[in-house]
Motif scaffolding. Structure first.
Motif, PDB file in Angstrom:
ATOM      1  N   LEU D  18     -15.749  33.801 -29.617  1.00  0.00           N
ATOM      2  CA  LEU D  18     -16.553  34.717 -28.799  1.00  0.00           C
ATOM      3  C   LEU D  18     -16.907  34.019 -27.499  1.00  0.00           C
ATOM      4  O   LEU D  18     -17.123  32.800 -27.474  1.00  0.00           O
ATOM      5  CB  LEU D  18     -17.845  35.104 -29.520  1.00  0.00           C
ATOM      6  CG  LEU D  18     -17.721  35.856 -30.847  1.00  0.00           C
ATOM      7  CD1 LEU D  18     -19.104  36.084 -31.445  1.00  0.00           C
ATOM      8  CD2 LEU D  18     -16.986  37.180 -30.659  1.00  0.00           C
ATOM      9  N   TRP D  39     -17.263  31.565 -33.888  1.00  0.00           N
ATOM     10  CA  TRP D  39     -18.258  32.230 -34.734  1.00  0.00           C
ATOM     11  C   TRP D  39     -17.728  32.362 -36.152  1.00  0.00           C
ATOM     12  O   TRP D  39     -16.786  33.091 -36.432  1.00  0.00           O
ATOM     13  CB  TRP D  39     -18.596  33.597 -34.149  1.00  0.00           C
ATOM     14  CG  TRP D  39     -19.392  34.507 -35.029  1.00  0.00           C
ATOM     15  CD1 TRP D  39     -18.993  35.680 -35.583  1.00  0.00           C
ATOM     16  CD2 TRP D  39     -20.752  34.322 -35.435  1.00  0.00           C
ATOM     17  NE1 TRP D  39     -20.006  36.247 -36.310  1.00  0.00           N
ATOM     18  CE2 TRP D  39     -21.101  35.428 -36.240  1.00  0.00           C
ATOM     19  CE3 TRP D  39     -21.709  33.321 -35.205  1.00  0.00           C
ATOM     20  CZ2 TRP D  39     -22.357  35.572 -36.809  1.00  0.00           C
ATOM     21  CZ3 TRP D  39     -22.954  33.467 -35.771  1.00  0.00           C
ATOM     22  CH2 TRP D  39     -23.275  34.577 -36.561  1.00  0.00           C
ATOM     23  N   VAL D  74     -20.742  44.334 -25.059  1.00  0.00           N
ATOM     24  CA  VAL D  74     -19.523  43.695 -25.534  1.00  0.00           C
ATOM     25  C   VAL D  74     -18.370  44.197 -24.676  1.00  0.00           C
ATOM     26  O   VAL D  74     -18.194  45.417 -24.518  1.00  0.00           O
ATOM     27  CB  VAL D  74     -19.275  44.001 -27.024  1.00  0.00           C
ATOM     28  CG1 VAL D  74     -17.925  43.423 -27.474  1.00  0.00           C
ATOM     29  CG2 VAL D  74     -20.399  43.414 -27.868  1.00  0.00           C
ATOM     30  N   LEU D  85     -18.184  42.930 -34.169  1.00  0.00           N
ATOM     31  CA  LEU D  85     -17.499  42.051 -33.221  1.00  0.00           C
ATOM     32  C   LEU D  85     -16.075  41.755 -33.662  1.00  0.00           C
ATOM     33  O   LEU D  85     -15.746  41.818 -34.856  1.00  0.00           O
ATOM     34  CB  LEU D  85     -18.282  40.737 -33.084  1.00  0.00           C
ATOM     35  CG  LEU D  85     -19.693  40.908 -32.504  1.00  0.00           C
ATOM     36  CD1 LEU D  85     -20.522  39.644 -32.719  1.00  0.00           C
ATOM     37  CD2 LEU D  85     -19.609  41.261 -31.021  1.00  0.00           C
ATOM     38  N   ASP D  89     -13.957  38.747 -28.185  1.00  0.00           N
ATOM     39  CA  ASP D  89     -14.963  39.567 -27.496  1.00  0.00           C
ATOM     40  C   ASP D  89     -15.814  38.735 -26.539  1.00  0.00           C
ATOM     41  O   ASP D  89     -16.157  37.583 -26.826  1.00  0.00           O
ATOM     42  CB  ASP D  89     -15.901  40.222 -28.518  1.00  0.00           C
ATOM     43  CG  ASP D  89     -15.301  41.496 -29.116  1.00  0.00           C
ATOM     44  OD1 ASP D  89     -14.250  41.948 -28.617  1.00  0.00           O
ATOM     45  OD2 ASP D  89     -15.895  42.025 -30.080  1.00  0.00           O
TER      46      ASP D  89
END
Lengths: 100, 126, 126, 100
Positions: D18, D39, D74, D85, D89
């Motif tokens: 991310l 993440w 986002v 997500l 992103d």
């Protein structure tokens, strides 16, 4: 009646000097932009003056007919038919405005 | 303190009621027209906390697409400037002594007052 | 055919919430800000029969009284240009990714969102 | 999950890359404008990411508290807390806007 002379004059027969102004379509139809009028007609209201102008016939009778759209301003201020005229008044008659 | 400025410019249409417009003649009533513009601006100042107003209206012969009128209003907050500028335009259209004569491909004609303009001005009379 | 043009200019205030403002820093979010401005203009075009829109928003350091934003809208009839221009400004204030930091005589501070701006934007959601 | 590698990777533990973006007051308080994050936390929703950021404590815990005003976008679009997500992103967190 702005002065003593005017008042004395009025006492005889309500005669007064008016400056008539015709604008836009009315100016064209009547063939006149400004006219000095010694007004000694019946009554002193705007309605009385309009009745007298219609009596001239022709374009005056057609364009100033009550059902046509026109406005009257005296000394640059829009007035209604009951407005009482005074010596020296400038009386403008014109179609509805279309500015901007 | 000026935080917002709203301005309006109106243009000569090149088409109106189906006819092609080549030019326009704008007539006014000297003396009364100026007086009426001052009165319209004074009304706007009485209704909204605006800082300044500018009204410029052209008269005489104007070609198609020329600018006819400018109204500019400054204020601290934008909503007052928007409202006052639109108010002035609506009143200009219905109260200020100006008359338009169009020269079209079908000849010359005086422009009639529009019902939509009268309705727009009536909005402010509450 | 363009008959009307309405434009709005916003200025850096030199006084805000009682403090004298010497300058302002305007931050944006590159990519999202441009996208949001296009979306706001597209919404205006969907709601009113307008001809064109122009949005210019400055970023970075701006002195007091400098112009921050210009929104201009052209249309055939004036009421559409007025409505669309005010709509775009109300949405810019509440949706476009810009953040103001003021440099005042009492130091620097980020400007908080105004309830009056949120209320102005909410008017258009009917 | 835009490609085969991403999908295979996700099959293990939902880990994803991310790009975090902090703007305006949050950028200043956190002392960082952009951060690349691998993440692999619990859950894939925006709410899960925010919970993990609050666990960092300090300015993150204070500024991202649920009762504070912030927005999440986002890939340049504002989303709500339930948004799921995906790998790659760009997640921006910022205070209420004050433009114009």
């Amino acid at each position: 009646m702005a002065n003593g002379v005017g008042r004395a004059f009025a006492a005889y027969n309500a005669a007064m000097n008016l400056e008539l102004v015709f604008l836009a379509r009315l100016r064209e139809r009547f063939g006149v932009a400004r006219e000095r009028l010694l007004w000694d007609g019946e009554g002193e209201r705007v309605a009385d003056l309009l009745a007298a102008l219609r009596m001239r016939g022709g374009a005056f009778a057609v364009e100033l007919a009550p059902e046509r759209s026109w406005r009257v301003a005296v000394n640059h201020e829009v007035v209604d038919l009951d407005y009482v005229l005074a010596d020296g008044d400038e009386v403008a008659i014109f179609p509805p405005v279309t500015g901007g | 303190m000026v935080g917002a400025s709203v301005s309006f410019v109106g243009y000569v249409r090149d088409v109106n009621d189906g006819a092609e417009v080549g030019a326009m003649f704008l007539e006014h009533y000297p003396g009364m027209t100026e007086r009426e513009l001052h009165a319209i601006a004074a009304q706007a100042h009485a209704r909204w906390p605006i800082i300044d107003t500018l009204i410029i209206h052209r008269v005489g012969e104007l070609p198609a697409l020329a600018q006819i009128v400018l109204v500019a209003v400054t204020s601290a907050h934008r909503s007052d400037a928007f409202a006052a500028c639109e108010f002035i335009m609506d009143y200009l259209k219905t109260r200020a002594p100006f008359w338009k004569r169009e020269r079209t491909t079908q000849g010359e004609r005086w422009v009639d007052a529009r019902d939509s303009d009268t309705a727009a001005a009536a909005r402010w009379q509450t």
